[in-house]
Design an enzyme around this catalytic site. Structure first.
Site, PDB file in Angstrom:
ATOM      1  N   LYS A  78      36.377  42.599  51.167  1.00 42.38           N
ATOM      2  CA  LYS A  78      36.891  43.057  49.861  1.00 42.38           C
ATOM      3  C   LYS A  78      35.758  42.985  48.848  1.00 42.38           C
ATOM      4  CE  LYS A  78      40.670  42.106  46.563  1.00 42.38           C
ATOM      5  NZ  LYS A  78      41.852  41.258  46.276  1.00 42.38           N
ATOM      6  N   SER A 153      46.167  43.833  45.417  1.00 40.95           N
ATOM      7  CA  SER A 153      44.925  44.510  45.159  1.00 40.95           C
ATOM      8  C   SER A 153      44.044  44.723  46.385  1.00 40.95           C
ATOM      9  CB  SER A 153      44.112  43.728  44.119  1.00 40.95           C
ATOM     10  OG  SER A 153      43.776  42.442  44.599  1.00 40.95           O
ATOM     11  N   SER A 177      48.096  39.520  46.496  1.00 43.48           N
ATOM     12  CA  SER A 177      47.170  40.599  46.847  1.00 43.48           C
ATOM     13  C   SER A 177      46.721  40.653  48.291  1.00 43.48           C
ATOM     14  CB  SER A 177      45.928  40.524  45.980  1.00 43.48           C
ATOM     15  OG  SER A 177      46.162  41.193  44.781  1.00 43.48           O
TER      16      SER A 177
HETATM   17  N1  GLN Z   1      49.627  42.260  41.755  1.00 38.28           N
HETATM   18  C1  GLN Z   1      49.250  41.035  41.130  1.00 38.28           C
HETATM   19  C2  GLN Z   1      48.466  41.321  39.881  1.00 38.28           C
HETATM   20  O1  GLN Z   1      48.335  42.441  39.549  1.00 38.28           O
HETATM   21  C3  GLN Z   1      48.495  40.175  42.080  1.00 38.28           C
HETATM   22  C4  GLN Z   1      47.070  40.498  42.188  1.00 38.28           C
HETATM   23  C5  GLN Z   1      46.313  39.581  43.082  1.00 38.28           C
HETATM   24  O2  GLN Z   1      46.901  38.805  43.836  1.00 38.28           O
HETATM   25  N2  GLN Z   1      44.998  39.632  42.957  1.00 38.28           N
HETATM   26  O3  GLN Z   1      48.010  40.466  39.212  1.00 38.28           O
END
Ligand code: GLN
Length: 487
Positions: A78, A153, A177
Site C-alpha cells: 500500500k 482505503s 481499511s
Molecule cells: N473509511 C474510514 C475512513 O475513511 C477508514 C479508513 C481507514 O481505515 N484508513 O476514515
C-alpha cells in the site's frame, strides 16, 4: 501461478524447485499487464528490481543457502508504507514527488523474510475513505465487477490479490481499511491488535488507531504473512514487547468449546439481507462444529461512527500539519512575492484533495478551544465506553461474529457525493480500532449480483491466534476462498 494458488502452495513449489522465483515474478508481471488496465490497482510496478530480487533468490536456492519463510513470494505494498528508494505518494498530490529514504519496519521484515516487493498500490488519499475514489491519481475497480468500488482505503491491496496479480499484499487499517476492501473483493484481510505491528515508516493518519496488516487468499496465508510483519520495534513507542505466538502451525487446530458472540444491535435496518443470511449460515457452520452461540450486547456501538469521525480527523489534522510545502510536501510555485502564510495556504490548497481538507477542517474544529470538551473529549469518553463493551462481551465469548460491511460493494460514484453515507459504511469495523482489538474479514460467498460478501470475526487484544483459528474453522467448511473473478 494460477489465480487460485495460495502463497503456501507457491512456496512449496519454489522449495521443490518446480518453479523458479523468476518464473513466478514474471507470471505476476504478465498478469498485471493483462488485467491491471481494467482494475488499476497498481500506481507503480517495479518490474526490473522485482526480477533482480528473484534472480538473487534463485541463485541462493540453487546454492543451497537457507531462505526465509516468504522467499520468492511477490507482494504488493500500500502506497502509504515507506520502501527505501521508492516513491510513497499516499495517493496524494501533496507527496507525488516524495521518495522514501528508509524502509518501514514491516518492509525490513518482509525483505528479510525473502518476499519480492513488486510495486505500490492505490489507496484513498492519506487512507481517508472507503472506496479508493479519493485517490488523486486513479480509481481502482473491483475485480468482480469493474463498475463497483473495491472498498477502501486499501482498495489497491485488496484488488491486486483478488485479481490474482499477487498472492499477498499489505495495507493499513484505521477504521476498517483492511477488512472492508477485503470483504468487497472476496479476500482475507486482517487488522492485528493495536501495538502488534510497528508503524515505523507508515505515513500517519490517526496514530491512536492505525495498524498495518495482511491481505491474502485464505486465512492460513494471512497468518503466514502476519508472522513476518509483527514483532517488537523500539522505533514505534506503541509497539508491544510481548512474545508472538506461532500462527501457521496451529491454524488447523479447531478450538474446542469455542463460544461465538452475536450482537443483537447489529441486525437492524440498513443491513443487506444477503449479508444477514451469510451471518446466519456462519452461525450454523460454527454450531455444527460444536461451538456455542451467545448473544452479547455492545450498547455503545451505535456511537462508534460519530466518535471515530471526531477522533480520527482530530489526529489527522495534527499529523497532516507537517505538509505545508516547507517542512514536507508539495510547494506552490512562488514566482510572485508572497508571505509565508500565503505560501502555506496555497501549498496545502493545491496539495490536498477535498476529503482530506474536509477531515482537516473537522479535526481542527473539534480540537479548537471552546469545542474541545464538547467534541474531542466527549468522543474519547465514548471510545472508552465502547472498549468496555467489548471487554464485557469477551467475558462471555471467545470471538464476536459480525458483518464486515452493511452491504456488498457499491457502485463507483454511488456514494462520492454523500460523505455521511460513505462514513456509515464503517459501522461494523470502527469498533475494533476504537477498542484496539484484532479483527479479520473472511469471504462468505457471493451475492445474487455475483459480488463477494465478507464476514468479520473479532477477538480480545493479543488473541490473534484464537482469531485466526476460529476464522479457519469457518473457512475449511467452505470453498469461498477459492473463488476468483473472471476478468
Ligand atoms: N473509511 C474510514 C475512513 O475513511 C477508514 C479508513 C481507514 O481505515 N484508513 O476514515
Amino acid at each position: 501461478m494460477s489465480e487460485q494458488q495460495t502463497a503456501q502452495q507457491l512456496i512449496s513449489q519454489l522449495n521443490n524447485q518446480e518453479l523458479s522465483s523468476r518464473e513466478l515474478v514474471q507470471q505476476c508481471l504478465d498478469r498485471i499487464t493483462s488485467v491491471d488496465d481494467s482494475v488499476k490497482a497498481f500506481l507503480e510496478v517495479n518490474s526490473e528490481s522485482a526480477l533482480q530480487q528473484a534472480d538473487a533468490i534463485d541463485q541462493k536456492r540453487s546454492a543451497g543457502e537457507s531462505v526465509g519463510p516468504l522467499t520468492g513470494i511477490p507482494i504488493a505494498i500500500k502506497d502509504n508504507i515507506c520502501v527505501e528508494g521508492w516513491k510513497t505518494s499516499c495517493s496524494s498530490k501533496m507527496l507525488e514527488n516524495f521518495t522514501s529514504v528508509y524502509d518501514a519496519h514491516v518492509i525490513e521484515n518482509l525483505k528479510s523474510a525473502g518476499a519480492v516487493l513488486i510495486g505500490r498500490v492505490n489507496l484513498d488519499e492519506f487512507a481517508m475513505g472507503s472506496s479508493c475514489e479519493n485517490s488523486a491519481f486513479q480509481k481502482t475497480a473491483n475485480p468482480w465487477n469493474t463498475d463497483c468500488a473495491p472498498g477502501g482505503s486499501s482498495g489497491g491491496s485488496a484488488a491486486a490479490v483478488a485479481a490474482g496479480m499477487v498472492p499477498l499484499s499489505i495495507g493499513s487499517d484505521t477504521g476498517g481499511s483492511i477488512r472492508q476492501p477485503a470483504a468487497f473483493c472476496g479476500v482475507v484481510g486482517m487488522k492485528p491488535t493495536y501495538g502488534r505491528v510497528s508503524r515505523y515508516g507508515l505515513v500517519a493518519f490517526a496514530s491512536s488507531l492505525d495498524q498495518i496488516g495482511p491481505f491474502a487468499k485464505n486465512v492460513s496465508d494471512a497468518a503466514l504473512l502476519l508472522e513476518s510483519l509483527w514483532g517488537h520495534d523500539r522505533r514505534d513507542s506503541t509497539s508491544v514487547d510481548i512474545p508472538a505466538p506461532s500462527l501457521v502451525n496451529q491454524i488447523d487446530q479447531p478450538l474446542a468449546g469455542l463460544k461465538v458472540g452475536i450482537v443483537s444491535e447489529h441486525y437492524s435496518d440498513g443491513l443487506d439481507d444477503e449479508v444477514h443470511q451469510a451471518i446466519q449460515s456462519a452461525k450454523e457452520t460454527y454450531q455444527a462444529q460444536g461451538a456455542e452461540i451467545h448473544e452479547v450486547e455492545l450498547p455503545h456501538a451505535k456511537c462508534g461512527v460519530a466518535a471515530y469521525y471526531i477522533i480520527a480527523p482530530s489526529e489527522a489534522s495534527s499529523n497532516l500539519s507537517r505538509y505545508d510545502g516547507i517542512h514536507y510536501g508539495h510547494r506552490a510555485s512562488s514566482e510572485e512575492k508572497m508571505s509565508l502564510e500565503d505560501l502555506y495556504e496555497r501549498s496545502r490548497g493545491e496539495g490536498f484533495g477535498p476529503e482530506v481538507k474536509r477531515r482537516i477542517m473537522l479535526g481542527a474544529y473539534a480540537l479548537s478551544s471552546g469545542y474541545y470538551d464538547a467534541y474531542y473529549l466527549k468522543a474519547l469518553k465514548v471510545r472508552r465506553l465502547i472498549a468496555e463493551d467489548y471487554q464485557k462481551a469477551f467475558e462471555k465469548v471467545d470471538v464476536i461474529l459480525s458483518p464486515t460491511s452493511p452491504s456488498p460493494a457499491f457502485k463507483l460514484g454511488e456514494l462520492v457525493d454523500d460523505p455521511l453515507q460513505m462514513y456509515l459504511n464503517d459501522i461494523y469495523t470502527i469498533g475494533a480500532n476504537l477498542a484496539g482489538i484484532p479483527g479479520i474479514s473472511i469471504p462468505a460467498g457471493l451475492s445474487s449480483q455475483g459480488l463477494p460478501i465478507g464476514i468479520q470475526l473479532l477477538a480480545p487484544v493479543y488473541e490473534e491466534e484464537k482469531l485466526l483459528r476460529a476464522a479457519r474453522m469457518y473457512e475449511k467448511e467452505h470453498e469461498h476462498s477459492l473463488a476468483v473473478p473472471s476478468l
